[in-house]
Write a protein that holds these residues in place. Structure first.
Motif, short mmCIF file in Angstrom:
data_model
loop_
_atom_site.label_atom_id
_atom_site.label_comp_id
_atom_site.label_asym_id
_atom_site.label_seq_id
_atom_site.Cartn_x
_atom_site.Cartn_y
_atom_site.Cartn_z
N MET A 2 21.14 -14.89 -6.89
CA MET A 2 20.53 -15.32 -8.23
C MET A 2 21.15 -14.33 -9.60
SD MET A 2 16.72 -16.36 -7.46
CE MET A 2 16.20 -14.71 -6.77
N LYS A 3 21.52 -13.18 -9.21
CA LYS A 3 22.16 -12.58 -10.35
C LYS A 3 23.78 -12.42 -10.41
CE LYS A 3 20.51 -8.42 -8.98
NZ LYS A 3 20.31 -6.83 -8.91
N GLN A 20 23.73 -21.36 1.63
CA GLN A 20 23.69 -22.70 1.75
C GLN A 20 22.23 -22.96 1.27
OE1 GLN A 20 24.15 -24.08 5.98
NE2 GLN A 20 26.24 -22.73 6.02
N VAL A 21 21.28 -22.22 1.66
CA VAL A 21 19.92 -22.68 1.22
C VAL A 21 19.73 -22.54 -0.51
CG1 VAL A 21 18.84 -22.53 3.35
CG2 VAL A 21 18.61 -20.66 1.94
N MET A 22 20.46 -21.45 -0.94
CA MET A 22 20.31 -21.25 -2.36
C MET A 22 21.39 -22.14 -2.86
SD MET A 22 18.01 -18.81 -2.84
CE MET A 22 18.40 -17.97 -4.18
N GLU A 77 13.21 -21.75 -2.17
CA GLU A 77 12.37 -22.40 -3.14
C GLU A 77 11.51 -21.52 -3.84
OE1 GLU A 77 9.42 -26.20 -3.35
OE2 GLU A 77 10.25 -25.98 -1.50
N TRP A 78 10.70 -20.72 -3.13
CA TRP A 78 9.79 -19.91 -3.89
C TRP A 78 10.66 -18.96 -4.64
CZ3 TRP A 78 10.04 -14.49 -2.57
CH2 TRP A 78 9.27 -13.63 -3.39
N ALA A 79 11.77 -18.24 -4.15
CA ALA A 79 12.46 -17.35 -4.64
C ALA A 79 13.03 -17.69 -6.20
CB ALA A 79 13.52 -16.82 -3.84
N HIS A 111 10.55 -12.19 -10.75
CA HIS A 111 10.75 -11.04 -9.81
C HIS A 111 11.19 -9.75 -10.81
CE1 HIS A 111 10.94 -13.75 -6.36
NE2 HIS A 111 11.66 -14.67 -6.99
N LEU A 112 10.44 -8.75 -10.39
CA LEU A 112 10.82 -7.59 -11.06
C LEU A 112 12.19 -7.06 -10.90
CD1 LEU A 112 7.43 -5.44 -9.94
CD2 LEU A 112 8.03 -6.51 -12.11
N PRO A 113 12.78 -6.25 -11.81
CA PRO A 113 14.00 -6.04 -11.81
C PRO A 113 14.48 -4.98 -10.72
CG PRO A 113 13.22 -4.84 -13.65
CD PRO A 113 12.36 -6.02 -13.07
N SER A 114 15.44 -4.83 -9.89
CA SER A 114 15.74 -3.77 -9.04
C SER A 114 15.41 -2.49 -9.58
CB SER A 114 16.99 -3.98 -8.27
OG SER A 114 17.16 -4.96 -7.63
N LYS A 115 14.88 -1.46 -8.80
CA LYS A 115 14.77 -0.17 -9.45
C LYS A 115 15.21 0.86 -8.30
CE LYS A 115 9.78 0.17 -8.32
NZ LYS A 115 8.66 0.15 -8.87
#
Length: 329
Positions: A194-195, A254-256, A302-304, A309-313
């Motif tokens: 996603m990033k 594939q699913v994404m 689908e949920w994601a 979502h919070l940023p990675s830390k």
């Protein structure tokens, strides 16, 4: 109406177990410090208490206020690989916190203590792992989990505390913290895609795991207290079919719906092949639901894609930096 305490109930597996218990007419008390979970995950009908199992004073207050029948202990910092570098933090949260909870369970004569341990207790033994194997954990996370198992055993022998222990493995699904770069490979992969980043795979990706869909696990865990044949026993729980990390990366792409790239990192110190036999559990509960990996990944994807979502830390409490994989620095 039975009253159940769910530790870690604002987190991943815990929130799903809490949801099932409420559907089964339990009154649910969720205890969570929100260090890895979210209030959004707590079922609306649950009573929420913000706090940590490392706080014995707070635990005593919770047990005095609510006449708890059952404990579902799912609170943990489950970063297995990172546990080498956060030994004190790992043992404080995953072992000492659990002992605090066991103390209260004994004092208040809890009917059953359900504990989610981990396949990590087996270490690098030849799979499939069976409950008859002698645990040989190879990291502090697995050591802590096995120590809690042993503590429950002696608490049963000394004080009559009934328990059920589950050893789940590689659980994934909705509400997983995909922003945590230290654990949960499926969440890490989805977050990276996603990033617009390459997927980080340690070594050649030949490591194998059996990935288990969270809703399947929650149904069995929640029902354990109703089956006295499970009391005093340890059960592997999870999916039967193993998958390599490299194949998993392809499936997630594939699913994404994203054709990403794989970035092979230097190998790290980890168990290469880890999956378990579930014959013992099936003998008692029968064949339990096992969602096919692709189907579970589709639901999680689908949920994601539709959730914030919070940023990675960065984990700020590292105790040892020697040999820390560059990916985690």
């Amino acid at each position: 109406m039975p009253i159940s305490l769910v530790t870690g109930g604002a987190g991943f597996i815990g929130s799903h177990v809490a949801e099932v218990l409420i559907a089964q007419s339990h009154k649910v008390i969720v205890l969570d410090d929100l260090s890895g979970g979210s209030l959004m995950n707590v079922p609306s009908k649950a009573v929420f208490v913000k706090g940590s199992i490392t706080d014995p004073v707070l635990l005593a207050q919770v047990f005095d206020k609510y006449k708890i029948d059952y404990i579902y202990h799912l609170a943990a910092y489950a970063a297995e690989g990172l546990s080498h570098f956060i030994k004190r933090f790992n043992y404080q949260n995953n072992l000492i916190g659990s002992v605090n909870l066991i103390n209260e369970a004994v004092k208040h004569e809890i009917k059953c203590f359900v504990f989610t341990s981990s396949i990590a207790v087996y270490g690098g033994q030849t799979p499939p792992m069976t409950e008859e194997m002698n645990p040989q954990p190879e990291d502090p996370y697995g050591i802590a989990k096995f120590a809690v198992e042993q503590e429950l055993k002696v608490s049963k022998e000394m004080f009559g505390l009934d328990y059920v222990i589950f050893r789940p493995h590689n659980v994934y699904g909705e509400r997983q913290n995909i922003s945590d770069k230290y654990r949960n490979v499926i969440g890490i992969f989805m977050n990276q895609l996603m990033k617009g980043e390459s997927l980080s795979v340690f070594g050649d990706g030949g490591q194998t795991r059996a990935f288990s869909y969270v809703s399947d696990m929650a149904l069995v865990i929640a029902a354990a207290v109703e089956n006295k044949a499970m009391y005093g026993e340890v059960f592997n729980i999870g999916a039967d079919d193993a998958c390599s990390v490299k194949t998993l990366a392809e499936l997630v792409m594939q699913v994404m719906g994203v054709h990403g790239k794989i970035n092979h990192l230097e190998e790290r110190n980890e168990v290469q092949h880890a999956f378990a036999s579930h014959g013992k559990l099936c003998e008692i509960v029968g064949a339990y639901q096992q969602t096919p990996l692709r189907d579970g990944l589709m639901k999680m994807a689908e949920w994601a894609k539709s959730s914030n979502h919070l940023p990675s830390k960065k984990f700020e409490l590292l105790e040892i930096s020697k040999k820390l994989p560059p990916f985690w620095k």
